[in-house]
Scaffold this motif. Sequence first.
Motif, PDB file in Angstrom:
ATOM      1  N   CYS A 119       0.879  -1.148  -0.098  1.00  0.00           N
ATOM      2  CA  CYS A 119      -0.081   0.063  -0.153  1.00  0.00           C
ATOM      3  C   CYS A 119       0.706   1.420  -0.121  1.00  0.00           C
ATOM      4  O   CYS A 119       0.837   2.160  -0.711  1.00  0.00           O
ATOM      5  CB  CYS A 119      -0.966  -0.117   1.268  1.00  0.00           C
ATOM      6  SG  CYS A 119      -1.852   1.494   1.495  1.00  0.00           S
ATOM      7  N   GLN A 120       2.045   1.120   0.748  1.00  0.00           N
ATOM      8  CA  GLN A 120       2.837   2.150   0.950  1.00  0.00           C
ATOM      9  C   GLN A 120       3.548   2.748  -0.326  1.00  0.00           C
ATOM     10  O   GLN A 120       3.684   3.830  -0.863  1.00  0.00           O
ATOM     11  CB  GLN A 120       3.748   1.999   1.949  1.00  0.00           C
ATOM     12  CG  GLN A 120       4.744   3.257   2.605  1.00  0.00           C
ATOM     13  CD  GLN A 120       5.583   2.762   3.651  1.00  0.00           C
ATOM     14  OE1 GLN A 120       5.228   1.838   4.305  1.00  0.00           O
ATOM     15  NE2 GLN A 120       6.769   3.562   3.751  1.00  0.00           N
ATOM     16  N   ALA A 121       3.967   1.499  -1.126  1.00  0.00           N
ATOM     17  CA  ALA A 121       4.656   1.663  -2.516  1.00  0.00           C
ATOM     18  C   ALA A 121       3.917   2.214  -3.270  1.00  0.00           C
ATOM     19  O   ALA A 121       4.446   3.113  -3.901  1.00  0.00           O
ATOM     20  CB  ALA A 121       5.315   0.276  -2.661  1.00  0.00           C
ATOM     21  N   VAL A 122       2.834   1.670  -3.300  1.00  0.00           N
ATOM     22  CA  VAL A 122       1.811   2.253  -4.540  1.00  0.00           C
ATOM     23  C   VAL A 122       1.331   3.755  -3.972  1.00  0.00           C
ATOM     24  O   VAL A 122       1.053   4.453  -5.092  1.00  0.00           O
ATOM     25  CB  VAL A 122       0.486   1.083  -4.555  1.00  0.00           C
ATOM     26  CG1 VAL A 122      -0.515   1.923  -5.461  1.00  0.00           C
ATOM     27  CG2 VAL A 122       0.687  -0.018  -4.890  1.00  0.00           C
ATOM     28  N   ALA A 123       1.258   4.020  -2.976  1.00  0.00           N
ATOM     29  CA  ALA A 123       0.896   5.205  -2.523  1.00  0.00           C
ATOM     30  C   ALA A 123       2.036   6.266  -3.119  1.00  0.00           C
ATOM     31  O   ALA A 123       1.731   7.649  -3.188  1.00  0.00           O
ATOM     32  CB  ALA A 123       0.859   5.501  -0.982  1.00  0.00           C
ATOM     33  N   GLY A 124       3.203   5.798  -3.238  1.00  0.00           N
ATOM     34  CA  GLY A 124       4.123   6.572  -3.736  1.00  0.00           C
ATOM     35  C   GLY A 124       4.136   7.139  -5.252  1.00  0.00           C
ATOM     36  O   GLY A 124       4.970   7.878  -5.780  1.00  0.00           O
ATOM     37  N   ILE A 125       3.006   6.604  -5.969  1.00  0.00           N
ATOM     38  CA  ILE A 125       2.990   6.970  -7.285  1.00  0.00           C
ATOM     39  C   ILE A 125       2.880   8.674  -7.504  1.00  0.00           C
ATOM     40  O   ILE A 125       2.016   9.164  -6.660  1.00  0.00           O
ATOM     41  CB  ILE A 125       1.543   6.391  -7.843  1.00  0.00           C
ATOM     42  CG1 ILE A 125       1.787   4.747  -8.044  1.00  0.00           C
ATOM     43  CG2 ILE A 125       1.248   6.860  -9.206  1.00  0.00           C
ATOM     44  CD1 ILE A 125       0.739   3.900  -8.464  1.00  0.00           C
ATOM     45  N   SER A 126       3.395   9.135  -8.482  1.00  0.00           N
ATOM     46  CA  SER A 126       3.698  10.622  -8.369  1.00  0.00           C
ATOM     47  C   SER A 126       2.422  11.325  -8.754  1.00  0.00           C
ATOM     48  O   SER A 126       1.273  10.853  -9.075  1.00  0.00           O
ATOM     49  CB  SER A 126       4.638  11.085  -9.536  1.00  0.00           C
ATOM     50  OG  SER A 126       4.012  10.727 -10.671  1.00  0.00           O
TER      51      SER A 126
END
Lengths: 351, 185
Positions: free
Chosen positions: A7-14
């Motif tokens: 979830c955290q990794a995907v949240a980093g989408i620009s």
Amino acid sequence: MTRQMICQAVAGISDEYVAEAAEYKAKSRVSRKTARWLTAAASVLLAFGLGIFSVWFFTPSDMWGASTNALQLTVVRVDDKMASYAFVDMSPYEETVIESCRGELYRRHGDVSFYRIKGANDLARLIFEQDEDLWLIEFDSWIQPMSSERWKTSYWYTGGYFTDEDIAALDADAKITYADTLGIIYGVESAEDIISVKFEDADIDKTDIGDSVKIKAVTLRDSESAQRMYTLLCTLVDRDGNGWNGWVRVFADDEEYKNGTMPLSEQTEREVVVTLASGRKLKFNYSPTSSIIKKYGDGFGAELSEEDNEWLISVAEIDMQYHYYGDAKNNNAGNTAPENNAVTAVPSPAK
Amino acid sequence: MDDSRIIELLFERREEALAEIDQKYGEICHRVAHNILNNTADAEECVNDSYLGVWNSIPPNHPEQLLPYVCRIVRNLAAKRYHKNTAQKRNSLYDVALDELEECLTSPESPADDYLARETGEHINSFLGTLDKESRVIFVRRYWFSDAPEDIAHLVGRSKNYVAVKLSRTRNKLREYLRERGVNI
């Protein structure tokens, strides 16, 4: 990686990509409905301007058991005409094997390519490639011929889909008959490519009265019948852009049935399945009382000559006599004995 | 009203800025929250909290793009509430979307640290840059917005099957992309 970390990794989408996705609007795609509207508009234009109009929409084979997506169409230049193809909803198996089914390149338009199916001699189905993705597409209909100038105002041209060479190759005055569909799309060169013609229940029951109508399926396999059917199909020209126009149907609650002047349509209509040497099956609806044969499903149809209609009635062994099967209101379906009512001759097919 | 004017209103501490945000972006904010929480009341509350978050963070922040800024706050609050509330009940679109990604991002040897998540996030961003626009939109709508495939199909004017296949292929490409870059997943 835990779900929370995913979830955290995907949240980093620009922000750029989030905004792009949030504000995305699909490119206008030409739906079947729109395509028909365009066809109709072009037809009216041509009918008034040139006095020429003919078009065929046709539902291709269901050989693979898949269904096409009516909302997704693409267009392919086929010789000097433009054809509309629908995307096939592929099964997981088809998705797996589609790469290995890709045959030679048939056409390239802009950044999309069309490939033949390996081993297939017809154009009924093609493989569509864009961005390295492969899709199966199936012939849907012909696009009404139109002038280069008009093509240049089309969605496909303005979207960079066709080159000027493609447009220049089109015959604006082409008269499309079903012979084109048979020959160009299905690769039917002669009657020898027709294996059989089957007439079966059209399955149009509106009331349970229809359930009591027994239809005898008839299959023609002889070369003479194949030749006659081939000739008949080749002469078909779309009558008015709507196969249902002039289509007469009589159900058990209609006066014509109640007063004994016309037989039930459940009794007279047939589904006609033409099986080709390639294995493909072409399906039509046929109404002998209307003297019309039309593509399976909704769409376009052609009027039959009196001679062809009589031939079809004869070979399909269609009982055109009036029979009483019961009263829809009393719901006494099952009373199939003709002697319950006087047998009367059916009027000549409507013209 | 354009975004820069809304931001100006926020800097002027004028509450109508929030009404403007709600009018302009309320629908997508509610969608993001609802996709994660699967509960209308919770989603409503989350969006209202997010507007408060916007009010409290602008100023000092001055986002270049207001829409992703607001959506991100909504998503973060919704995810926080989701992780707090749940864990036992996995029934939202967000769960299903995470399940799909888990297949390509998880391995038993994964070191569990935030650094990996951040690094993977950066790689996902650069991976998205390699995709065509439609594929990228489909991916982001599915995994950032947690939209259902049928809703994405409607958005991009394609069939549900098309979207499902696109997502499957994009996930496979992502897996390869990460593997090539030695990301230990």
